[in-house]
Design a protein around this motif. Sequence first.
Motif, PDB file in Angstrom:
ATOM      1  N   CYS A 130       0.861  -1.183   0.000  1.00  0.00           N
ATOM      2  CA  CYS A 130       0.000   0.000   0.000  1.00  0.00           C
ATOM      3  C   CYS A 130       0.899   1.234   0.000  1.00  0.00           C
ATOM      4  N   ARG A 131       0.310   2.406  -0.063  1.00  0.00           N
ATOM      5  CA  ARG A 131       1.111   3.624   0.039  1.00  0.00           C
ATOM      6  C   ARG A 131       1.618   3.775   1.471  1.00  0.00           C
ATOM      7  N   ALA A 132       2.833   4.253   1.592  1.00  0.00           N
ATOM      8  CA  ALA A 132       3.420   4.431   2.924  1.00  0.00           C
ATOM      9  C   ALA A 132       2.551   5.329   3.795  1.00  0.00           C
ATOM     10  N   SER A 133       1.890   6.290   3.193  1.00  0.00           N
ATOM     11  CA  SER A 133       1.034   7.210   3.937  1.00  0.00           C
ATOM     12  C   SER A 133      -0.233   6.542   4.460  1.00  0.00           C
ATOM     13  N   ASP A 134      -0.557   5.343   3.939  1.00  0.00           N
ATOM     14  CA  ASP A 134      -1.769   4.625   4.352  1.00  0.00           C
ATOM     15  C   ASP A 134      -1.477   3.452   5.280  1.00  0.00           C
ATOM     16  N   THR A 135      -0.241   3.337   5.734  1.00  0.00           N
ATOM     17  CA  THR A 135       0.149   2.177   6.547  1.00  0.00           C
ATOM     18  C   THR A 135      -0.771   1.956   7.737  1.00  0.00           C
ATOM     19  N   SER A 136      -1.174   3.014   8.403  1.00  0.00           N
ATOM     20  CA  SER A 136      -1.992   2.884   9.619  1.00  0.00           C
ATOM     21  C   SER A 136      -3.419   2.404   9.336  1.00  0.00           C
ATOM     22  N   LEU A 137      -3.813   2.352   8.066  1.00  0.00           N
ATOM     23  CA  LEU A 137      -5.189   1.974   7.729  1.00  0.00           C
ATOM     24  C   LEU A 137      -5.398   0.471   7.655  1.00  0.00           C
ATOM     25  N   PHE A 138      -4.324  -0.283   7.437  1.00  0.00           N
ATOM     26  CA  PHE A 138      -4.480  -1.697   7.139  1.00  0.00           C
ATOM     27  C   PHE A 138      -3.763  -2.581   8.167  1.00  0.00           C
ATOM     28  N   HIS A 139      -4.568  -3.227   9.009  1.00  0.00           N
ATOM     29  CA  HIS A 139      -4.026  -4.119  10.033  1.00  0.00           C
ATOM     30  C   HIS A 139      -4.504  -5.555   9.851  1.00  0.00           C
ATOM     31  N   SER A 140      -5.474  -5.766   8.967  1.00  0.00           N
ATOM     32  CA  SER A 140      -6.061  -7.094   8.788  1.00  0.00           C
ATOM     33  C   SER A 140      -6.797  -7.147   7.453  1.00  0.00           C
ATOM     34  N   LEU A 141      -7.259  -8.350   7.097  1.00  0.00           N
ATOM     35  CA  LEU A 141      -8.075  -8.497   5.895  1.00  0.00           C
ATOM     36  C   LEU A 141      -9.363  -7.692   6.001  1.00  0.00           C
ATOM     37  N   ALA A 142      -9.912  -7.628   7.208  1.00  0.00           N
ATOM     38  CA  ALA A 142     -11.155  -6.877   7.403  1.00  0.00           C
ATOM     39  C   ALA A 142     -10.979  -5.403   7.054  1.00  0.00           C
ATOM     40  N   ASP A 143      -9.808  -4.857   7.336  1.00  0.00           N
ATOM     41  CA  ASP A 143      -9.544  -3.458   7.007  1.00  0.00           C
ATOM     42  C   ASP A 143      -9.487  -3.239   5.495  1.00  0.00           C
ATOM     43  N   ILE A 144      -9.106  -4.282   4.765  1.00  0.00           N
ATOM     44  CA  ILE A 144      -8.985  -4.189   3.307  1.00  0.00           C
ATOM     45  C   ILE A 144     -10.322  -4.460   2.632  1.00  0.00           C
TER      46      ILE A 144
END
Length: 265
Positions: A130-144
């Motif tokens: 993902c974009r480095a600026s979006d790292t905090s958005l994705f912690h699991s499959l559910a987040d995606i």
Amino acid sequence: MKKTLFIFLVLLFAVSCRHVPEQQSQDKVTEIVERGTLLVGTTGDYRPLSFRESDGTYWGFGIELAQEIARELGVEAAFVQTSWPTLTADVLAEPQIFDLAIGGITITDARCEIMLMSEGYLANGKTILCRASDTSLFHSLADIDKPEVRVMVNPGGLNEQFANENLTHATIIIHEKNEEIPALIAEGEADVMITEIAEAPYYVQTDSRLAAPLLNEPFTHSEIGVLMQKGQEDLLQLVNNKIQKMKADGSLRRLHEKYGLIYAY
């Protein structure tokens, strides 16, 4: 602890998928030696395992492994381009297009049913870019797996299959050329790329706009191996012997280190 568990799962998978041939063939190795060339099918779109430059030259971890196998046979390696959508058909083609295929090919039960696969030489698993600026958005499959998340995959391979099976709410975008997807993510054409732990580190290291926040927690655990037709058990045995030799003498580990890949053996 996570790394230990991952290594255990990889080794367990290798034992469960190892092919025990019903009938040995002793013809394929002789054919290759007499020809003087090992024909290697590879997609050339999977940095750092197999990549084809615009001038037609190939480089990567899998390319070097293929060259090692060719040296074991006392011949030269010649690379033949295939693709993920046509990989199985190309392996099974008669007359044969190439002797074996290499470069990012996951060992699966489905492939083992109709083709031969070597023992694993590289631990693997599904992850994301993902974009480095979006790292905090994705912690699991559910987040995606949300409608507003645009997930880009290449067609015809296990990345597309994984996305279709696990991301039923996300917006799936198919892009023909796998090697172009990381840059498209960085440029905002999509939010997430479904990729593998064998591929993601290369793009993170070479493009500061990208990140792989779940690299150490892959969604799946698998191995990459060498693919070939059934009836080539003599070639399979030679390839397995070479992989085992490279594991024992440290050359496989050094090849992993050269390309920044996880060594799990």
